[in-house]
Design an enzyme around this catalytic site. Structure first.
Site, PDB file in Angstrom:
ATOM      1  N   TYR A 163     -14.339  -2.807 -71.461  1.00 52.72           N
ATOM      2  CA  TYR A 163     -15.570  -2.979 -70.681  1.00 52.72           C
ATOM      3  C   TYR A 163     -16.678  -2.086 -71.227  1.00 52.72           C
ATOM      4  O   TYR A 163     -16.480  -0.890 -71.471  1.00 52.72           O
ATOM      5  CB  TYR A 163     -15.328  -2.641 -69.208  1.00 52.72           C
ATOM      6  CG  TYR A 163     -16.629  -2.482 -68.443  1.00 52.72           C
ATOM      7  CD1 TYR A 163     -17.420  -3.593 -68.170  1.00 52.72           C
ATOM      8  CD2 TYR A 163     -17.085  -1.227 -68.052  1.00 52.72           C
ATOM      9  CE1 TYR A 163     -18.634  -3.460 -67.515  1.00 52.72           C
ATOM     10  CE2 TYR A 163     -18.287  -1.071 -67.391  1.00 52.72           C
ATOM     11  CZ  TYR A 163     -19.058  -2.193 -67.128  1.00 52.72           C
ATOM     12  OH  TYR A 163     -20.256  -2.061 -66.490  1.00 52.72           O
TER      13      TYR A 163
ATOM     14  N   ASN B  80     -23.424   6.347 -67.007  1.00 49.43           N
ATOM     15  CA  ASN B  80     -22.635   5.844 -65.889  1.00 49.43           C
ATOM     16  C   ASN B  80     -21.919   6.988 -65.180  1.00 49.43           C
ATOM     17  O   ASN B  80     -20.690   7.088 -65.197  1.00 49.43           O
ATOM     18  CB  ASN B  80     -21.625   4.814 -66.432  1.00 49.43           C
ATOM     19  CG  ASN B  80     -20.977   4.010 -65.327  1.00 49.43           C
ATOM     20  OD1 ASN B  80     -21.440   4.021 -64.195  1.00 49.43           O
ATOM     21  ND2 ASN B  80     -19.919   3.315 -65.667  1.00 49.43           N
TER      22      ASN B  80
ATOM     23  N   ARG C 248     -31.649  33.369 -28.324  1.00 52.38           N
ATOM     24  CA  ARG C 248     -30.279  33.600 -27.878  1.00 52.38           C
ATOM     25  C   ARG C 248     -29.266  32.763 -28.662  1.00 52.38           C
ATOM     26  O   ARG C 248     -28.159  33.201 -28.966  1.00 52.38           O
ATOM     27  CB  ARG C 248     -30.171  33.280 -26.388  1.00 52.38           C
ATOM     28  CG  ARG C 248     -28.858  33.682 -25.776  1.00 52.38           C
ATOM     29  CD  ARG C 248     -28.624  33.259 -24.343  1.00 52.38           C
ATOM     30  NE  ARG C 248     -29.739  32.664 -23.640  1.00 52.38           N
ATOM     31  CZ  ARG C 248     -29.587  31.773 -22.665  1.00 52.38           C
ATOM     32  NH1 ARG C 248     -28.375  31.366 -22.309  1.00 52.38           N
ATOM     33  NH2 ARG C 248     -30.635  31.285 -22.031  1.00 52.38           N
TER      34      ARG C 248
ATOM     35  N   HIS D  76     -32.591  -0.110 -68.965  1.00 63.21           N
ATOM     36  CA  HIS D  76     -32.627   0.771 -67.795  1.00 63.21           C
ATOM     37  C   HIS D  76     -33.845   1.701 -67.796  1.00 63.21           C
ATOM     38  O   HIS D  76     -33.961   2.550 -66.908  1.00 63.21           O
ATOM     39  CB  HIS D  76     -31.348   1.601 -67.709  1.00 63.21           C
ATOM     40  CG  HIS D  76     -30.249   0.912 -66.961  1.00 63.21           C
ATOM     41  ND1 HIS D  76     -30.285   0.732 -65.606  1.00 63.21           N
ATOM     42  CD2 HIS D  76     -29.103   0.344 -67.392  1.00 63.21           C
ATOM     43  CE1 HIS D  76     -29.203   0.093 -65.217  1.00 63.21           C
ATOM     44  NE2 HIS D  76     -28.464  -0.168 -66.281  1.00 63.21           N
TER      45      HIS D  76
ATOM     46  N   GLY E 206     -21.709  -4.332 -66.167  1.00 65.16           N
ATOM     47  CA  GLY E 206     -21.758  -4.729 -64.769  1.00 65.16           C
ATOM     48  C   GLY E 206     -21.252  -6.138 -64.572  1.00 65.16           C
ATOM     49  O   GLY E 206     -20.165  -6.507 -65.033  1.00 65.16           O
TER      50      GLY E 206
END
Length: 523
Positions: free
Chosen positions: A70, A212, A296, A100, A77
């Site tokens: 892959y 990635n 407090r 990208h 993707g």
């Protein structure tokens, strides 16, 4: 080394070195690299370099045997079903960073960019990404030369990792796009040539390995953690000063009281308050029985953040020290393991949680300021903490506008606390159909921290003014040593407000002090 040689070392050479190998890094390592306090070195150990090379060599063998991998022999993707012809495989990594290159928004700062590069180098150095030693050396060299990719901050959904922002790192490694060099934008090709760095030609999986992963969100989380950790301390000191200025009841922080509700962080905050506020300054019956909640219950609010920090550190550092790309390359056993380690769910959850706890501290401090400036509730201090006397008091308004600004910053911080991680979107043809939104969560968290630090700056002016006014009163007690020292330190930066003046310069100076963690608090 001779003394003369030591004197000739540059400041950069004298910084501590953070060695990248297969060992464990800390948040502080990344923070110091980001700030320039540490320099990056890549291990020269033969065993480390052999482990890195093993994965790359295995991939080469697999390719030569017509293996299907892959992102190496397939598209990315949803395009994983598209086989890439052998002659085009070398071009594929360059197409990945090219398409990208669509980020927008503000650019990450140089410090943030150094942290991002260091976080990516950390993951790739684990030896499970199938990259070459040359790629690790290229990232190291860019950091040493301080050539920093211009990375837009928007465009990542946090799975498959920080693809779009990290594409800008991949491109610069190959001599494309732009870098920061000495604060100036320069074409990457020019900057690399000037530094004598040869642009990379990425090996088959290297584009995917660079992009990635969770480096952007993890780097931002490291920077956020450091700021949140300091916030716990400075908010505690402010609370002590506010309590003193309001003539509060220090017995609210009694050790036995906090022993019966054993949250360790909450107990630590109460213990610090006891260091600052002596409980024997007056008999109990001379103090109000109960102060308002913002005084407090301050340990209960600040303590939530204090108690969350240890598990936040564990999650951030586990992510930092992980191999978080896909596929994982097991060079030792010659396996390609397809998974989803690019998913940033842990960082997303930490950042969503941190911004909630931090914004609550902003709200606490804003409530303290509201008490300090209101003559109905500040127990004898002037309205708006004005330092003007006599007739001039009528035209002076003290910290009235500062309280308005503090309230505005607090409201914006609270508005930002909607968790980003629940806004997952199905993307990329429903391949990335559940995503982490970790990078958006991290960016949100940094914004909440910025706004909260602005509230802190406003409160430092306020409590410095309030303590000064309280001490002016006849018969008033004087601050304990810790608060007295803090007043002396603040006096260096902040003049008391007797006549109305523009406070923006004071606020900006204090913000710089806060971000540099200028005051050493609670050893």
């Amino acid at each position: 080394m001779h003394l003369a040689e030591l004197k000739n070392l540059s400041a950069a050479d004298q910084r501590r070195a953070v060695c990248f190998d297969q060992g464990r890094l800390t948040i502080e390592d990344i923070v110091d690299i980001a700030s320039g306090a540490a320099q990056v070195t890549l291990s020269a150990e033969p065993a480390f370099r052999a482990a890195i090379s093993r994965g790359a060599d295995f991939l080469d063998r697999l390719l030569s045997e017509d293996g299907t991998i892959y992102g190496v022999t397939t598209g990315y993707g949803d395009s994983c079903t598209v086989n890439v012809p052998a002659e085009l495989i070398p071009e594929l990594p360059h197409h990945l960073y090219a398409y990208h290159g669509c980020g927008l928004g503000e650019l990450f700062s140089p410090a943030q960019t150094r942290a991002i590069m260091a976080a990516r180098l950390a993951s790739l150095s684990k030896g499970y990404s199938g990259v070459s030693v040359g790629l690790l050396e290229q990232i190291t060299r860019l950091l040493k030369e301080n050539l920093l990719p211009l990375i837009p901050s928007e465009g990542s959904v946090g799975a498959s990792g920080d693809l779009t922002p990290l594409s800008y790192l991949a491109a610069v490694l190959c001599g494309e796009r732009e870098v920061w060099r000495d604060g100036t934008k320069v074409p990457a090709a020019e900057a690399l040539a000037t530094a004598g760095i040869t642009p990379l030609r990425l090996r088959p999986k290297e584009g995917l390995a660079i992009m990635n992963g969770t480096a952007v969100m993890t780097a931002l989380a490291c920077l956020a953690y450091q700021r949140a950790e300091y916030l716990v301390r400075i908010a505690t000191r402010i609370t002590a000063m506010a309590s003193f200025a309001l003539d509060g009841n220090a017995h609210h922080f009694d050790e036995t009281l906090f022993a019966v509700k054993p949250h360790a962080g909450q107990q630590q905050v109460a213990a610090w308050l006891r260091q600052d506020l002596p409980t024997d300054d007056a008999p109990r019956n001379q103090k109000r029985l109960q102060d308002r909640y913002s005084i407090r219950c301050a340990p209960h609010v600040i303590g939530v953040l204090a108690d969350a920090l240890p598990w936040m550190r564990a999650s951030i550092e586990n992510e930092l020290n992980s191999a978080n790309d896909n596929p994982i390359i097991d060079g030792e056993n010659e396996r390609v393991l397809h998974g989803g380690h690019f998913y940033g769910g842990h960082i997303a959850f930490v950042m969503d949680s941190m911004k909630n706890a931090v914004a609550n501290v902003a709200d606490l401090l804003d409530r303290q300021m509201a008490l300090l400036v209101d003559s109905r509730y500040n127990h004898g201090l002037p309205a708006n903490l004005s330092g003007a006397d006599g007739a001039r008091a009528s035209i002076n308004h003290g910290l009235k506008a500062l309280q308005i600004s503090s309230s505005a910053w607090t409201a914006e911080a609270l508005k930002q606390t909607m968790p980003a991680s629940v806004f997952s979107r199905s993307t990329e043809c429903h391949n990335q159909d559940k995503v982490s939104m970790g990078t958006i969560a991290a960016r949100d968290c940094l914004r909440v921290l910025q706004l909260t630090e602005q509230v802190v700056a406003a409160l430092l002016i306020s409590v410095r003014q309030g303590v000064w006014l309280r001490c002016k009163q006849e018969g008033a007690p004087q601050p304990q040593q810790n608060l007295q020292q803090m007043m002396e330190l603040l006096t260096v930066d902040i003049a008391v407000v007797q006549e109305d003046r523009m406070l923006e310069p004071d606020l900006r100076l204090l913000l710089e002090r806060i971000r540099l963690q200028h005051w050493q608090l609670y050893q």
